[in-house]
Design a protein around this motif. Structure first.
Motif, PDB file in Angstrom:
ATOM      1  N   ASP A 176      -4.514   3.454  10.458  1.00  0.00           N
ATOM      2  CA  ASP A 176      -3.720   3.593  11.675  1.00  0.00           C
ATOM      3  C   ASP A 176      -2.943   2.315  11.978  1.00  0.00           C
ATOM      4  O   ASP A 176      -1.812   2.362  12.445  1.00  0.00           O
ATOM      5  CB  ASP A 176      -4.621   3.952  12.860  1.00  0.00           C
ATOM      6  N   ARG A 177      -3.551   1.159  11.698  1.00  0.00           N
ATOM      7  CA  ARG A 177      -2.871  -0.107  11.990  1.00  0.00           C
ATOM      8  C   ARG A 177      -1.628  -0.274  11.127  1.00  0.00           C
ATOM      9  O   ARG A 177      -0.594  -0.771  11.606  1.00  0.00           O
ATOM     10  CB  ARG A 177      -3.824  -1.296  11.825  1.00  0.00           C
ATOM     11  N   LEU A 178      -1.697   0.142   9.854  1.00  0.00           N
ATOM     12  CA  LEU A 178      -0.515   0.045   8.993  1.00  0.00           C
ATOM     13  C   LEU A 178       0.563   1.012   9.467  1.00  0.00           C
ATOM     14  O   LEU A 178       1.750   0.654   9.528  1.00  0.00           O
ATOM     15  CB  LEU A 178      -0.890   0.330   7.539  1.00  0.00           C
ATOM     16  N   PRO A 201       0.811  -1.226   0.000  1.00  0.00           N
ATOM     17  CA  PRO A 201       0.000   0.000   0.000  1.00  0.00           C
ATOM     18  C   PRO A 201       0.846   1.279   0.000  1.00  0.00           C
ATOM     19  O   PRO A 201       0.460   2.278  -0.615  1.00  0.00           O
ATOM     20  CB  PRO A 201      -0.819  -0.116   1.293  1.00  0.00           C
ATOM     21  N   VAL A 202       1.994   1.242   0.690  1.00  0.00           N
ATOM     22  CA  VAL A 202       2.882   2.413   0.712  1.00  0.00           C
ATOM     23  C   VAL A 202       3.402   2.686  -0.697  1.00  0.00           C
ATOM     24  O   VAL A 202       3.387   3.831  -1.184  1.00  0.00           O
ATOM     25  CB  VAL A 202       4.043   2.201   1.695  1.00  0.00           C
ATOM     26  N   LEU A 203       3.847   1.625  -1.370  1.00  0.00           N
ATOM     27  CA  LEU A 203       4.379   1.777  -2.722  1.00  0.00           C
ATOM     28  C   LEU A 203       3.283   2.153  -3.716  1.00  0.00           C
ATOM     29  O   LEU A 203       3.537   2.865  -4.686  1.00  0.00           O
ATOM     30  CB  LEU A 203       5.074   0.483  -3.147  1.00  0.00           C
ATOM     31  N   GLU A 204       2.068   1.685  -3.467  1.00  0.00           N
ATOM     32  CA  GLU A 204       0.939   2.079  -4.323  1.00  0.00           C
ATOM     33  C   GLU A 204       0.689   3.583  -4.212  1.00  0.00           C
ATOM     34  O   GLU A 204       0.404   4.245  -5.222  1.00  0.00           O
ATOM     35  CB  GLU A 204      -0.313   1.299  -3.916  1.00  0.00           C
ATOM     36  N   THR A 225      -3.077  17.000   5.046  1.00  0.00           N
ATOM     37  CA  THR A 225      -3.437  16.350   6.314  1.00  0.00           C
ATOM     38  C   THR A 225      -4.532  15.294   6.138  1.00  0.00           C
ATOM     39  O   THR A 225      -4.993  14.724   7.119  1.00  0.00           O
ATOM     40  CB  THR A 225      -3.911  17.391   7.346  1.00  0.00           C
ATOM     41  N   ASP A 226      -4.933  15.025   4.916  1.00  0.00           N
ATOM     42  CA  ASP A 226      -5.942  13.986   4.683  1.00  0.00           C
ATOM     43  C   ASP A 226      -5.354  12.616   5.016  1.00  0.00           C
ATOM     44  O   ASP A 226      -4.190  12.336   4.691  1.00  0.00           O
ATOM     45  CB  ASP A 226      -6.393  13.981   3.222  1.00  0.00           C
ATOM     46  N   LEU A 270      -5.145   1.572   2.516  1.00  0.00           N
ATOM     47  CA  LEU A 270      -4.746   2.770   1.766  1.00  0.00           C
ATOM     48  C   LEU A 270      -5.971   3.523   1.293  1.00  0.00           C
ATOM     49  O   LEU A 270      -6.935   2.924   0.818  1.00  0.00           O
ATOM     50  CB  LEU A 270      -3.896   2.364   0.553  1.00  0.00           C
ATOM     51  N   ASN A 271      -5.921   4.839   1.422  1.00  0.00           N
ATOM     52  CA  ASN A 271      -6.923   5.701   0.808  1.00  0.00           C
ATOM     53  C   ASN A 271      -6.381   6.112  -0.562  1.00  0.00           C
ATOM     54  O   ASN A 271      -5.523   6.994  -0.656  1.00  0.00           O
ATOM     55  CB  ASN A 271      -7.172   6.938   1.675  1.00  0.00           C
TER      56      ASN A 271
END
Length: 328
Positions: free
Chosen positions: A256-258, A26-29, A250-251, A78-79
């Motif tokens: 939070d868990r990730l 998700p971070v890389l996405e 700030t969106d 991920l949003n």
């Protein structure tokens, strides 16, 4: 016992690989969705490929062994509509850090594995992590983003230590090359921790998580300054990073868990780095500093673990059966 049975080492290492790779995707996405510099696109793609292949291979190992596949993380964490949080400069720096950390962890995992197919799995990951790291450094140098470590003048002849004052905490001799190396690398790592904690603090809407990230940022700054001061005392200028690493958005971007788990991984890596740095440092005041900071980081990690357990976010690693409980 069958040679094809996974050992406890292999189960633990593959489980960790699965969890950490699922977190990275998700971070890389988010990097793929928000980057603007097309030169770093192939590096993001390579890092994501490494993570996805790692997850798939680990899943196969577990399924073949009839072991439960971890839940890990997913795109639900991920949003995808969130605005850009990290700048392209930070993305490249983070990818370099991923490659470097991957070489260390995968090297350890290779050495702790027995089955040939598991060893081949980690060997292939090392090859790809090596390629990722080299490409990140090369592009970072081309763009002026990569900060070179300090340079020093050294004696032209080999010498031997002649006195115990070499490691005495009060003599404060000039730093040797190995001490400089680890101090500088720990400055870099804490800079990444500071940026990530700031980014997560400004996007989380959970007050407890936000406060935890603020504490992480404060600790990263404290540790970074301690290491910089040690370099300064030997007349060694700490190379500075001029690139901006964060936007002002700030969106919420990640769950939070990730975010909590990612910080726990960085903190755990920090403790390992400090332990290694302590073992190769020959000035006792530096050794004492590292030992104190290991305790600092351990307490912070424990606070994070408490938050994760309280919220039901911490997935339990595989463990041996409780033999005492079985005979009650």
């Amino acid at each position: 016992m069958s040679q094809k049975t996974l050992t406890a080492n292999e189960i633990g290492l593959l489980w960790t690989q699965y969890i950490q790779n699922s977190m990275a995707i998700p971070v890389l996405e988010h990097f793929q969705l928000t980057h603007r510099d097309e030169e770093i696109q192939p590096l993001i793609g390579l890092a994501k490929e490494i993570a996805e292949l790692g997850m798939n291979d680990c899943r196969r190992f577990f399924e073949e062994a009839e072991l439960p596949v971890p839940n890990g993380y997913s795109m639900d964490d991920l949003n995808p509509n969130a605005p850009k949080l990290f700048t392209d400069s930070f993305m490249l720096t983070f990818l370099e850090h991923m490659g470097q950390a991957g070489l260390t962890s995968d090297g350890f995992s290779l050495g702790a594995s027995s089955r040939e197919d598991v060893r081949n799995f980690f060997s292939e990951r090392i090859r790809k992590q090596d390629h990722l790291f080299h490409e990140c450094v090369n592009i970072g140098l081309e763009k002026g983003i990569y900060t070179r470590p300090p340079q020093i003048a050294i004696h032209k002849e080999t010498e031997y230590i002649e006195s115990k004052s070499y490691y005495h905490p009060f003599s404060k001799r000039s730093l040797n090359a190995m001490e400089i190396t680890h101090l500088y690398e720990n400055i870099k790592n804490n800079t990444i921790g500071e940026v990530v904690c700031q980014g997560f603090a400004q996007t989380s809407k959970n007050k407890t998580v936000k406060e935890f990230m603020k504490q992480g940022k404060k600790m990263s700054i404290k540790h970074r300054k301690l290491f910089s001061n040690l370099l300064d005392q030997s007349g060694i200028m700490t190379p500075m990073v001029s690139a901006n690493f964060l936007t002002t958005h700030t969106d919420p971007v990640f769950s939070d868990r990730l975010m909590m788990y990612l910080i726990s991984v960085l903190a755990s890596a920090g403790q390992g780095n400090y332990a290694t740095s302590s073992s190769v440092s020959l000035r006792y005041d530096i050794v004492f500093t590292y030992q104190k900071l290991i305790l600092d980081t351990a307490i912070y990690s424990k606070d994070g673990l408490d938050i994760m357990i309280h919220n039901g976010w911490f997935e339990e690693p595989p463990q041996a059966p409780d033999r005492e409980k079985l005979i009650q």
